[in-house]
Enzyme design. Structure first.
Site, PDB file in Angstrom:
ATOM      1  N   ASP A   1      -9.500  89.215 -74.971  1.00  0.00           N
ATOM      2  CA  ASP A   1      -8.091  88.861 -74.766  1.00  0.00           C
ATOM      3  C   ASP A   1      -7.761  87.699 -75.697  1.00  0.00           C
ATOM      4  OD1 ASP A   1      -5.562  88.466 -73.850  1.00  0.00           O
ATOM      5  OD2 ASP A   1      -6.149  87.647 -71.893  1.00  0.00           O
TER       6      ASP A   1
ATOM      7  N   ASP B   1      -2.750  92.592 -77.622  1.00  0.00           N
ATOM      8  CA  ASP B   1      -3.775  91.572 -77.871  1.00  0.00           C
ATOM      9  C   ASP B   1      -4.974  91.667 -76.942  1.00  0.00           C
ATOM     10  OD1 ASP B   1      -2.496  90.628 -75.544  1.00  0.00           O
ATOM     11  OD2 ASP B   1      -3.084  88.578 -76.012  1.00  0.00           O
ATOM     12  N   GLU B   2      -5.179  92.829 -76.348  1.00  0.00           N
ATOM     13  CA  GLU B   2      -6.305  92.988 -75.418  1.00  0.00           C
ATOM     14  C   GLU B   2      -6.975  94.334 -75.626  1.00  0.00           C
ATOM     15  OE1 GLU B   2      -5.652  92.541 -71.165  1.00  0.00           O
ATOM     16  OE2 GLU B   2      -3.971  91.236 -71.649  1.00  0.00           O
TER      17      GLU B   2
HETATM   18 MG   LIG Z   1      -3.696  87.425 -74.328  1.00  0.00          MG
END
Ligand SMILES: [Mg+2]
Length: 424
Positions: free
Chosen positions: A41, A138-139
């Site tokens: 993350d 973003d993960e």
């Molecule tokens: Mg994040």
């Protein structure tokens, strides 16, 4: 990503959607061997990307999301310096401004920029394992089971991964390692920012025991309130609570709550290549033009590039879109949906040319032209052979395979249609 709250307070965040919540048949499966799942993350992703571009923002309270003066919009990301003031993603910008009036507010509307970073991030993940499941911009989850021989034990692999992201992208991230997705996601959140957390199988109970129930992805504030009426505040309390009572209170989600609190999750890492939704090309012209012939020649060149890409991916599209930017930077888009999906540059050109004729006056200068094809379907031989040469097919299609082969061998600019501009 800001998780949406469902009416029962169970968060519909992307991760839990993949966790097959409530499907008891999935959770009832016996554990076959130990898996090693890693969750990556990025820390304050949008804010970090902005800070990387403007190093003088490093360490400062940065809020990405929009103009706080406009009484609308929410925080998309807050740097860790901003979080110290209580600013969180999903919070109205006006509230954020009140909490930290001197924070630097950035609009952050450049989606292309974030998506570009995101795809470079994915490429890094694929250097470690082919089993990658992106769950937001973003993960991602990475199944690194059996990767020891290449990269060493999981912690060592995670360190290498973090270093690579830092050196290649200059961005911080947090990594969680655990026997399943649910726990890996929890692990990555435990020591943010720049965290690296491992939850081994034999430490699950101990590590979850005193955590608040909302720490688990999928348990929202509303569910937490209902749980607190049962005297349940921590995951340890939830784990030992009678499952039958939970089922009565939460329906099928009751069983999921029970299993989740016990750290049980069998959902697989689903690596998938997301099919492209549209394909397009655009060009800013060397100089602004008004001449319809010049516009047509650029459109033919762009249509050819788009059609070639469609053929390469073996897809066809039905909605054809023309984009035009005038010299005063006013944008215009016009679309038309045709009856049969196409991968023919002449069909695409015919439509965009018609749309362009309706949008150019011969006086207003055009600065940029774009051609896009969407509503894509897998290419079907049926259309190719059964359709007669009509408005949906063009006789020149017979030459396409030959031209494609010439381009494959000698480059995109090796051959072009008479009348098409050079835009490659
Ligand atoms: Mg994040």
């Amino acid at each position: 990503m800001i998780p949406k709250l469902r009416s029962d307070g169970i968060n519909d965040c992307p991760t839990t959607l993949q966790i097959n919540r409530g499907r008891s048949d999935t959770f009832a499966e016996p554990l076959k061997g130990e898996r090693v799942i890693l969750h990556v993350d990025m820390d304050a992703f949008f804010a970090s990307v902005e800070q990387r571009e403007r190093p003088w923002l490093l360490g400062k309270p940065v809020v990405v999301g929009g103009d706080p003066g406009k009484r609308r919009g929410v925080v998309a990301a807050a740097s860790y310096a901003a979080r110290k003031y209580g600013i969180k993603a999903g919070m109205p910008l006006v509230t954020a401004k009140k909490l930290c009036p001197h924070a630097i507010f950035l609009i952050g509307t450049d989606r292309d920029k974030y998506e570009d970073v995101s795809s470079r991030l994915l490429k890094i993940f694929y250097q470690f394992t082919p089993q990658v499941e992106p769950c937001s911009v973003d993960e991602a989850f990475l199944d690194i089971t059996g990767c020891e021989s290449l990269f060493g034990p999981p912690l060592q692999l995670a360190k290498k991964l973090k270093e690579k992201i830092e050196t290649k992208l200059g961005l911080p991230c947090s990594v969680g390692i655990a026997p399943n997705k649910l726990l890996a996601k929890l692990a990555s959140s435990l020591n943010k920012p720049d965290g690296l957390t491992l939850i081994p199988r034999d430490k699950v109970k101990e590590m979850l025991n005193s955590l608040e129930v909302t720490r688990l992805c999928g348990i929202g504030n509303k569910a937490a309130r209902t749980l607190s009426t049962l005297g349940i505040h921590t995951l340890g309390e939830l784990a030992s609570y009678p499952v039958e009572v939970l089922k009565r209170k939460f329906g099928k989600n009751g069983e999921w709550l029970h299993l989740a609190a016990n750290g049980i999750d069998f959902s697989p890492v689903i690596s998938q290549t997301v099919p492209e939704k549209s394909m397009g090309h655009e060009r800013t012209l060397p100089e602004d033009v008004t001449d319809p012939k010049q516009i047509a020649s650029v459109l033919l060149a762009l249509s050819t590039m788009v059609a070639r890409r469609l053929r390469q991916r073996r897809v066809r599209g039905r909605t054809i879109t023309l984009k035009m930017r005038y010299s005063d930077f006013v944008n215009l888009t016009r679309s038309e949906t045709i009856a049969f999906p196409t991968d023919s540059e002449h069909v695409i050109f015919k439509v965009t040319h018609k749309l362009a004729l309706g949008a150019t006056s011969g006086i207003r200068k055009v600065r940029l032209l774009g051609v896009n094809v969407s509503r894509l379907t897998e290419g079907e031989k049926f259309f190719q052979t059964s359709l007669p040469f009509t408005e949906y097919r063009d006789k020149r299609e017979m030459v396409y395979p030959v031209m494609d082969r010439i381009r494959d061998r000698f480059g995109e600019g090796a051959i072009k249609w008479a009348g098409a501009a050079s835009v490659v």
